[in-house]
Design an enzyme around this catalytic site. Sequence first.
Site, PDB file in Angstrom:
ATOM      1  N   ASP A  86       6.061  -5.638  45.714  1.00  0.00           N
ATOM      2  CA  ASP A  86       6.908  -4.463  45.870  1.00  0.00           C
ATOM      3  C   ASP A  86       7.054  -4.177  47.362  1.00  0.00           C
ATOM      4  OD1 ASP A  86       7.942  -1.857  46.030  1.00  0.00           O
ATOM      5  OD2 ASP A  86       6.699  -1.108  44.396  1.00  0.00           O
ATOM      6  N   ILE A  87       8.263  -4.214  47.869  1.00  0.00           N
ATOM      7  CA  ILE A  87       8.479  -4.013  49.305  1.00  0.00           C
ATOM      8  C   ILE A  87       8.014  -2.630  49.761  1.00  0.00           C
ATOM      9  CG2 ILE A  87      10.873  -3.177  49.175  1.00  0.00           C
ATOM     10  CD1 ILE A  87      11.333  -5.145  51.657  1.00  0.00           C
ATOM     11  N   ASN A 114      23.435   0.836  51.550  1.00  0.00           N
ATOM     12  CA  ASN A 114      24.895   0.819  51.394  1.00  0.00           C
ATOM     13  C   ASN A 114      25.509   1.516  52.604  1.00  0.00           C
ATOM     14  OD1 ASN A 114      25.139   3.731  50.849  1.00  0.00           O
ATOM     15  ND2 ASN A 114      24.168   3.258  48.895  1.00  0.00           N
ATOM     16  N   GLY A 147      18.708  -0.207  43.257  1.00  0.00           N
ATOM     17  CA  GLY A 147      17.972  -1.393  43.682  1.00  0.00           C
ATOM     18  C   GLY A 147      16.930  -1.094  44.743  1.00  0.00           C
ATOM     19  N   VAL A 148      16.858  -1.975  45.737  1.00  0.00           N
ATOM     20  CA  VAL A 148      15.893  -1.830  46.835  1.00  0.00           C
ATOM     21  C   VAL A 148      16.114  -0.498  47.567  1.00  0.00           C
ATOM     22  CG1 VAL A 148      15.202  -2.758  49.092  1.00  0.00           C
ATOM     23  CG2 VAL A 148      15.578  -4.306  47.178  1.00  0.00           C
ATOM     24  N   ASP A 149      17.361  -0.153  47.806  1.00  0.00           N
ATOM     25  CA  ASP A 149      17.696   1.083  48.519  1.00  0.00           C
ATOM     26  C   ASP A 149      17.110   2.297  47.801  1.00  0.00           C
ATOM     27  OD1 ASP A 149      18.929   2.693  50.470  1.00  0.00           O
ATOM     28  OD2 ASP A 149      20.880   2.654  49.467  1.00  0.00           O
ATOM     29  N   GLY A 165      20.842  -8.807  45.209  1.00  0.00           N
ATOM     30  CA  GLY A 165      20.665  -8.041  43.978  1.00  0.00           C
ATOM     31  C   GLY A 165      22.000  -7.606  43.406  1.00  0.00           C
ATOM     32  N   TYR A 204      24.559  -6.573  44.771  1.00  0.00           N
ATOM     33  CA  TYR A 204      25.729  -7.016  45.536  1.00  0.00           C
ATOM     34  C   TYR A 204      26.131  -8.451  45.200  1.00  0.00           C
ATOM     35  CZ  TYR A 204      26.130  -2.866  48.543  1.00  0.00           C
ATOM     36  OH  TYR A 204      26.341  -1.604  49.040  1.00  0.00           O
TER      37      TYR A 204
END
Length: 169
Positions: free
Chosen positions: A10-11, A24, A32-34, A120, A122
Amino acid sequence: MPTLTAVHGDITQQHVDAVVNAANNRMRGGGGVDGAIHRAGGPAVLADCIARFPHGLATGDAGWTTAGDLPATWIIHTVGPNFAAGERDRSLLESCYRRSLEVADELSARSISFPLISAGVYGWPLDDAIDAAVEVLQGTGTAVDDIRLVAFSAPTFARLARRLGQAQG
């Protein structure tokens, strides 16, 4: 030359100087990640995004904010191209990694964790996203010592580790 490694995890849990966020253009959080980074970092991250990026950020560019509650000092936000929406210029994807390293150097960061930008929601093809990340991160001069490519899923980690010639155990 920095060490580039694949990490399965997990980042938002990476203990590094800087965590890279696949943001974005609006810079107001997302999916997602964001979304995960904004949720884990808490309200200070969004407040700093609003203050630093009142008009958002261009695709391929990067900038930094506080990491809020993350176990990092900074978040480096970068906006990858949306392949699914027709943004297929690979140089924009490459710019995300290059610009993130430039920002890390400006901050004197020595360790950094990246997601696979644009791979992801995108929709950037995974193998090309891996190739772009590895090529730029291995080919760009930086003072960062420790560069991690963090994959949340086991299959993506396996592909990353294989590309880097790294043991998967």
